[in-house]
Design an enzyme around this catalytic site. Sequence first.
Site, PDB file in Angstrom:
ATOM      1  N   HIS A 274       0.862  -1.184   0.000  1.00 28.96           N
ATOM      2  CA  HIS A 274       0.000   0.000   0.000  1.00 28.96           C
ATOM      3  C   HIS A 274       0.896   1.230   0.000  1.00 28.96           C
ATOM      4  O   HIS A 274       1.752   1.383   0.866  1.00 28.96           O
ATOM      5  CB  HIS A 274      -0.912   0.029   1.230  1.00 28.96           C
ATOM      6  CG  HIS A 274      -1.812   1.234   1.261  1.00 28.96           C
ATOM      7  ND1 HIS A 274      -3.096   1.215   0.739  1.00 28.96           N
ATOM      8  CD2 HIS A 274      -1.614   2.495   1.721  1.00 28.96           C
ATOM      9  CE1 HIS A 274      -3.640   2.407   0.891  1.00 28.96           C
ATOM     10  NE2 HIS A 274      -2.760   3.191   1.483  1.00 28.96           N
ATOM     11  N   CYS A 275       0.706   2.092  -0.971  1.00 30.28           N
ATOM     12  CA  CYS A 275       1.583   3.242  -1.158  1.00 30.28           C
ATOM     13  C   CYS A 275       0.864   4.524  -0.757  1.00 30.28           C
ATOM     14  O   CYS A 275      -0.078   4.954  -1.431  1.00 30.28           O
ATOM     15  CB  CYS A 275       2.042   3.322  -2.611  1.00 30.28           C
ATOM     16  SG  CYS A 275       3.174   4.688  -2.937  1.00 30.28           S
ATOM     17  N   VAL A 276       1.292   5.135   0.349  1.00 29.83           N
ATOM     18  CA  VAL A 276       0.789   6.465   0.699  1.00 29.83           C
ATOM     19  C   VAL A 276       1.686   7.539   0.112  1.00 29.83           C
ATOM     20  O   VAL A 276       1.313   8.689  -0.007  1.00 29.83           O
ATOM     21  CB  VAL A 276       0.708   6.653   2.233  1.00 29.83           C
ATOM     22  CG1 VAL A 276      -0.327   5.730   2.829  1.00 29.83           C
ATOM     23  CG2 VAL A 276       2.062   6.427   2.888  1.00 29.83           C
ATOM     24  N   TRP A 277       2.887   7.172  -0.213  1.00 34.56           N
ATOM     25  CA  TRP A 277       3.818   7.976  -0.988  1.00 34.56           C
ATOM     26  C   TRP A 277       4.529   6.997  -1.914  1.00 34.56           C
ATOM     27  O   TRP A 277       3.874   6.277  -2.637  1.00 34.56           O
ATOM     28  CB  TRP A 277       4.775   8.770  -0.106  1.00 34.56           C
ATOM     29  CG  TRP A 277       5.297   8.008   1.093  1.00 34.56           C
ATOM     30  CD1 TRP A 277       5.145   6.677   1.364  1.00 34.56           C
ATOM     31  CD2 TRP A 277       6.024   8.550   2.181  1.00 34.56           C
ATOM     32  NE1 TRP A 277       5.748   6.377   2.539  1.00 34.56           N
ATOM     33  CE2 TRP A 277       6.295   7.485   3.065  1.00 34.56           C
ATOM     34  CE3 TRP A 277       6.501   9.826   2.481  1.00 34.56           C
ATOM     35  CZ2 TRP A 277       7.011   7.673   4.236  1.00 34.56           C
ATOM     36  CZ3 TRP A 277       7.212   9.999   3.652  1.00 34.56           C
ATOM     37  CH2 TRP A 277       7.460   8.939   4.516  1.00 34.56           C
TER      38      TRP A 277
END
Length: 437
Positions: A274-277
Amino acid sequence: MTKRSRRTLDQDDALCCCEFIDRHGRRSHMAACCCDCEDLDDACDRWMKKAPQNPDSLSRVVATISDRLRVPWISGAQQVDLSLIPPLILLPVFLHIAALHYLLGILVLTALPIMVLWYYYFTHRKKGRTLFFLSLALFSLFYMFYLFITEVVPRGDVNHFQLGAVMAGVALTVISLIITKRGPGYVRPHPSDTHSTVTYHKPPPDVDAAYLNGERHQVVIANHAGPPEQISESGTAQESVQRMNWCTVCKVVRPPRAGHCRICGVCILRLDHHCVWWVPYSRGSQSLLSGINSCVGQANHLSFLLTLVFFLLTSLYGISLVLRSVCPHQSVMTALLYCPDVYKQYSSALCFTCAWYSSLVTGGLLHLLILQLINVSFNVTEREARLALREKTGRSRLWGLIIDTGVYSRGFRSNWTEFLTMSKASESSNHKPSDLV
């Protein structure tokens, strides 16, 4: 009381651009954002009287402010997330402060990554959803481009071809980022499990909006209500695999390599992270510039890598142009470490500071890209690498850069062929979003 009940009764009428339905279900207007602030008044009154605050007073004040912070829109005023605002203010302020003196530059460029990393690990531990990193990502990208146009190009050291190359790189990065944001590929219930469907027009807060297409929440009522081990007691190998891949949250049997994202609240095909940045869950270097605030999975992993490649090429080329402009008598690598008299002119100091900021981000992204390329070459996802390290089932090489699980790898060429074609397989199996219960 009569006025409030009228607003509640009329909430089904069409909203004008400045009207909205507040968190209490009442019809309200942006012009009345400072009216009826009971929670804020109570907190201020307790503070002035030096009385102890209620345990939930701060959360209620934040909820009220967040609910009333809106912008006009055609179908009614749209809510603005509070986490979007700090990057818009802090990033320009910090960069301009860093341009005043080289000691301030060292302090700011050291403190800024630490602050952002602390907030990342804080939100990651809480499993909360935030738009802070996506706001920082997009604003950093466009703010660096804005400074390049307004500060570097007027110096006359950048020709039209170089400017066009930078603009094309920014455009390709944004386009690939938009494609990546479309969705990672969701695990859907099998048609044979479907009994009936129920549609809710307001999506739940704990499920990814992209999974619900941003509009409706369709729940599929299954033929069975329990996990696969409760369906049959024959004890076959297939049912054993189903028990292992059964998701108790989504109530679906996950295919191999799929995983449940606790932040998005859905199961993802071939979940990588999961990429929040631009940061995976555990390994890899941290970056401050860009993010998708979503999962990377089977449908968008290739576009995710393309976004990294386009950004790195554009960033490296832009940094070289900036350093050649502010330090024309030094080579690019030398100018980044030693650029005499650059702080005598504020404009040059600001460009030099932004070049350092972009270099830190580029270094982190380059490390991440190398990790991703290695994982693809060994046909392992970031999630599988973490599980292999935790369960000690994979072989670690080169100080943890290479994690070989030996499960799905079929050779370098076959691994890359599978990776380049897996998004098409995901699109062919994609259909209407739904949950199985």
